[in-house]
Design an enzyme around this catalytic site. Structure first.
Site, mmCIF file in Angstrom:
data_model
loop_
_atom_site.group_PDB
_atom_site.id
_atom_site.type_symbol
_atom_site.label_atom_id
_atom_site.label_comp_id
_atom_site.label_asym_id
_atom_site.label_seq_id
_atom_site.Cartn_x
_atom_site.Cartn_y
_atom_site.Cartn_z
ATOM 1 N N GLY A 142 0.815 -0.812 0.168
ATOM 2 C CA GLY A 142 0.230 -0.313 0.142
ATOM 3 C C GLY A 142 1.002 1.126 -0.033
ATOM 4 O O GLY A 142 1.964 1.414 -0.251
ATOM 5 N N CYS A 159 1.824 2.919 2.136
ATOM 6 C CA CYS A 159 3.026 3.052 3.821
ATOM 7 C C CYS A 159 4.493 2.432 3.306
ATOM 8 O O CYS A 159 5.218 2.745 3.189
ATOM 9 C CB CYS A 159 2.842 1.978 4.189
ATOM 10 S SG CYS A 159 3.751 1.272 6.075
ATOM 11 N N ARG A 219 -4.900 14.190 4.216
ATOM 12 C CA ARG A 219 -5.541 12.436 2.855
ATOM 13 C C ARG A 219 -6.814 12.821 3.439
ATOM 14 O O ARG A 219 -6.583 13.024 3.788
ATOM 15 C CB ARG A 219 -4.181 11.859 3.909
ATOM 16 C CG ARG A 219 -2.608 12.058 3.319
ATOM 17 C CD ARG A 219 -1.645 10.743 2.977
ATOM 18 N NE ARG A 219 -2.491 9.832 2.804
ATOM 19 C CZ ARG A 219 -2.395 9.544 1.478
ATOM 20 N NH1 ARG A 219 -0.536 10.665 1.016
ATOM 21 N NH2 ARG A 219 -2.089 8.338 0.823
ATOM 22 N N ALA A 271 0.207 3.994 9.910
ATOM 23 C CA ALA A 271 -0.584 2.385 9.599
ATOM 24 C C ALA A 271 -0.459 1.360 10.694
ATOM 25 O O ALA A 271 -1.150 0.737 10.038
ATOM 26 C CB ALA A 271 1.219 2.442 8.794
ATOM 27 N N HIS A 326 20.797 2.029 32.668
ATOM 28 C CA HIS A 326 21.932 3.486 32.206
ATOM 29 C C HIS A 326 22.810 2.860 31.829
ATOM 30 O O HIS A 326 23.839 1.511 32.470
ATOM 31 C CB HIS A 326 22.115 3.204 34.193
ATOM 32 C CG HIS A 326 23.426 5.054 34.123
ATOM 33 N ND1 HIS A 326 23.018 5.647 33.928
ATOM 34 C CD2 HIS A 326 24.806 4.997 34.600
ATOM 35 C CE1 HIS A 326 23.792 6.674 33.516
ATOM 36 N NE2 HIS A 326 24.917 6.338 34.224
HETATM 37 C C1 LIG Z 1 4.837 10.274 2.840
HETATM 38 C C2 LIG Z 1 3.974 9.388 4.117
HETATM 39 C C3 LIG Z 1 4.866 8.788 5.117
HETATM 40 C C4 LIG Z 1 3.946 8.447 6.033
HETATM 41 N N1 LIG Z 1 4.250 8.039 6.945
HETATM 42 C C5 LIG Z 1 3.880 6.780 7.815
HETATM 43 C C6 LIG Z 1 4.504 6.835 9.422
HETATM 44 O O1 LIG Z 1 5.639 7.065 9.436
HETATM 45 N N2 LIG Z 1 4.134 5.663 9.930
HETATM 46 C C7 LIG Z 1 2.515 5.764 10.240
HETATM 47 O O2 LIG Z 1 2.057 4.676 10.418
HETATM 48 N N3 LIG Z 1 1.871 5.883 8.753
HETATM 49 C C8 LIG Z 1 2.688 6.927 8.343
HETATM 50 N N4 LIG Z 1 1.887 6.927 6.962
HETATM 51 C C9 LIG Z 1 0.658 6.949 6.923
HETATM 52 C C10 LIG Z 1 0.287 5.003 6.146
HETATM 53 O O3 LIG Z 1 0.912 5.147 5.153
HETATM 54 C C11 LIG Z 1 -0.725 5.315 5.613
HETATM 55 O O4 LIG Z 1 -2.240 5.369 7.415
HETATM 56 C C12 LIG Z 1 -1.194 3.630 6.146
HETATM 57 O O5 LIG Z 1 -0.238 2.711 4.651
HETATM 58 C C13 LIG Z 1 -3.161 2.836 5.781
HETATM 59 O O6 LIG Z 1 -3.078 1.919 5.313
HETATM 60 P P1 LIG Z 1 -4.285 1.355 4.642
HETATM 61 O O7 LIG Z 1 -4.261 0.034 4.648
HETATM 62 O O8 LIG Z 1 -5.732 1.936 5.373
HETATM 63 O O9 LIG Z 1 -4.335 2.677 3.180
HETATM 64 P P2 LIG Z 1 -3.308 1.913 1.867
HETATM 65 O O10 LIG Z 1 -1.932 1.555 2.039
HETATM 66 O O11 LIG Z 1 -3.431 3.035 1.616
HETATM 67 O O12 LIG Z 1 -3.564 1.173 0.962
HETATM 68 C C14 LIG Z 1 -4.382 0.808 0.351
HETATM 69 C C15 LIG Z 1 -4.072 -0.146 -0.839
HETATM 70 O O13 LIG Z 1 -5.645 -0.529 -1.729
HETATM 71 C C16 LIG Z 1 -4.836 0.045 -2.474
HETATM 72 N N5 LIG Z 1 -6.877 0.131 -4.065
HETATM 73 C C17 LIG Z 1 -7.675 1.209 -3.925
HETATM 74 N N6 LIG Z 1 -8.521 1.022 -4.230
HETATM 75 C C18 LIG Z 1 -8.022 -0.109 -4.543
HETATM 76 C C19 LIG Z 1 -9.531 -0.653 -5.741
HETATM 77 N N7 LIG Z 1 -10.771 -0.376 -6.084
HETATM 78 N N8 LIG Z 1 -8.912 -2.107 -6.490
HETATM 79 C C20 LIG Z 1 -7.851 -2.670 -5.707
HETATM 80 N N9 LIG Z 1 -7.048 -1.948 -4.931
HETATM 81 C C21 LIG Z 1 -6.879 -0.698 -4.714
HETATM 82 C C22 LIG Z 1 -4.008 0.954 -3.271
HETATM 83 O O14 LIG Z 1 -3.271 0.906 -4.291
HETATM 84 C C23 LIG Z 1 -3.099 0.892 -2.129
HETATM 85 O O15 LIG Z 1 -2.574 0.112 -2.120
HETATM 86 C C24 LIG Z 1 2.696 7.781 5.536
HETATM 87 C C25 LIG Z 1 2.081 7.739 4.814
HETATM 88 C C26 LIG Z 1 2.973 8.729 3.828
HETATM 89 C C27 LIG Z 1 2.056 9.532 2.645
#
Ligand SMILES: Cc1cc2nc3c(=O)[nH]c(=O)nc-3n(C[C@H](O)[C@H](O)[C@H](O)COP(=O)(O)OP(=O)(O)OC[C@H]3O[C@@H](n4cnc5c(N)ncnc54)[C@H](O)[C@@H]3O)c2cc1C
Length: 468
Positions: free
Chosen positions: A41, A43, A275, A323, A447
């Protein structure tokens, strides 16, 4: 004939892949649909992992240039090879995303590579990346489609001149002047990376403070330290326009409360103002799944949507977009679907900003306790008085512990300092087990370690700090 599963997870991010693995461990026949062509994803591909790779590399570069001479290590002619730095980031991402594919195989989870859309409440069609489409049915579906960056109206993101975090993770050269819009954790992390690599960085923020939601005292110290490092802040200002010129952009900003506009010339603009939940093309209308007024999938506390058998977890539903929050919901949701009693304690979700110093927080802030009328005690300890921070020359920051005035139960822990992101784990465990500040204060800490600052802050709640 449609292929059938017990559970189909849509999205292969930390929400989706952890949900698929936990459900498979509990005996369900599972498939996960991901359209990106790689698992992990936001992350793993364009979020937590690549940003931390660049934060670490750029920190080493800065240390080699400026930080270690006083310790007697003279490094001559330090040079930046940005291409190699980016290649290291990409190799790390590649290895980690392949690791998830391996875990899927191990747990006999089918990976379906394509974009999923509901055609009815128990049916999906997947437009396969390889061409064609396939129909699927399942007893349960989990929506884990994550989030996408929000832009400023009228300022399209082209990922070259005006970039989102995705573009900022892959710039081909170090911009002379990077303008960051939004002083949240993503803007400050990426701003720190490029400042360390040589950019002038200006951060424009609508509010009159940075990192909204963080403890106010921590945020103030954070702003002061970042300014000392060279980041420039324009607080209480909003971006009203971005005009391209031959070399870069002219960005117009105006005081959020009204007043005279000014323009700033820069090479790259990073839009990091937040976001939003991503559900485009998912056919939620065909399934009848309800969204809230911010476009997030509405669920109950068991992650169930209004349609029986359809669940949602992670960034696509309410709560902090992190994440580990997605990951915890993934496990709880899979356990609920398998007939167990999955649960997430939202009072103990840590959050970390991986700048230098790091900022880490768990539980209630002072502002939240005041607003709730909760009587609390405060214990604070500065890293200037911690022996390990002193010898490491990393003395910026402090630990603050907030405990209930009547019961001494720890209600919140807020840190700014070296390695705060790793240290917040101790506070989270303590809070999960309902610890009092005295429990932490009377726990032996090795420590000399930075964690002694947590112990001393806990001692300070009752006024018996030894070292400051
Ligand atoms: C630059 C940046 C830095 C970050 N750093 C951190 C951090 O240090 N620590 C932290 O905890 N969080 C961090 N985050 C946030 C973290 O990335 C997200 O909270 C996390 O990825 C959310 O997970 P998720 O599984 O909900 O969604 P996502 O990781 O967004 O995954 C969703 C997936 O669904 C897929 N998808 C969407 N629609 C469809 C569909 N119709 N069919 C098939 N696939 C689909 C997408 O392609 C995507 O790969 C960061 C985010 C960014 C942008």
């Amino acid at each position: 004939m449609a292929k059938t599963y017990d559970l189909i997870v849509i999205g292969g991010g930390p929400g989706g892949y952890n949900c698929a693995i936990r459900a498979a461990q509990l005996g369900l026949r599972v498939a996960c649909v991901e359209k990106r062509g790689a698992l992990g994803g936001t992350c793993l591909n364009v979020g937590c992992i690549p940003s931390k790779a660049l934060l670490h590399s750029s920190e080493l570069y800065e240390e080699a240039r400026n930080g270690i001479a006083k310790m007697g290590i003279i490094v001559e002619s330090v040079k930046l090879d940005l291409k190699a730095m980016m290649a290291h980031k990409e190799e790390s991402v590649d290895a980690l995303t392949k690791g998830i594919r391996f875990l899927f195989k191990k747990h006999k989870i089918d990976e379906i590579i394509g974009a999923a859309a509901f055609t009815a409440k128990n049916k999906l069609t997947v437009k396969l990346n390889a061409g064609g489409a396939e129909e699927f049915e399942a007893k349960s579906f989990v929506i884990a489609t994550g989030s996408e960056p929000v832009g400023v109206p009228g300022v399209p993101i082209d990922e070259k001149l005006v970039v989102s975090s995705t573009g900022a993770l892959a710039l081909a050269k170090v911009p002379e002047h990077l303008l960051v819009v939004g002083a949240g954790y993503i803007g400050l992390e990426m701003g720190s990376v490029w400042r360390r690599l040589g950019s002038k960085v200006t951060v424009v923020e609508f509010l009159d403070r940075i990192t909204p939601g963080l403890d106010g005292e921590v945020a103030k110290t954070f702003e002061r330290v970042l300014k000392k490092q060279g980041l420039q802040f324009k607080l209480g200002m909003k971006v009203t326009g971005v005009k391209k010129n031959g070399k870069g952009a002219e960005v117009t900003i105006e005081p959020a409360k009204g007043g005279a506009a000014e323009t700033i010339a820069c090479d790259v603009v990073l839009m990091s103002i937040g976001r939003r939940a991503f559900t485009d093309g998912l056919g939620l209308d065909k399934a009848g799944v309800k969204l809230d007024n911010r476009g997030r999938v509405v669920t109950d506390e068991h992650y169930a949507t209004n349609i029986a058998g359809i669940y949602a977890i992670g960034d696509v539903r309410e709560g902090p977009m992190l994440a580990h929050k997605a990951e915890d919901e993934a496990v709880a949701c899979a356990e609920n679907i398998a007939g167990r009693a999955g649960h997430v304690n939202y009072g103990v979700i840590p959050a970390v900003v991986y700048t230098y110093p790091e900022v880490a927080t768990v539980g209630a802030t002072e502002e939240e306790l005041k607003a709730a009328g909760t009587a609390y005690k405060v214990g604070k300890f500065p890293f200037t008085a911690n022996a390990r921070a002193k010898v490491n020359a990393t003395t910026d920051g402090f630990v603050k512990i907030l405990a209930d005035a009547a019961t001494d139960r720890v209600l919140g822990v807020h840190m700014i300092g070296p390695d705060a992101g790793n240290m917040i784990g101790e506070a989270a465990i303590a809070m999960e087990f309902g610890a009092s500040s005295e429990d932490i204060a009377r726990t032996c800490h090795a420590h000399p370690t930075l964690t002694e600052a947590i112990r001393q802050a806990a001692m300070a709640v009752d006024g018996w700090t030894m070292q400051a």
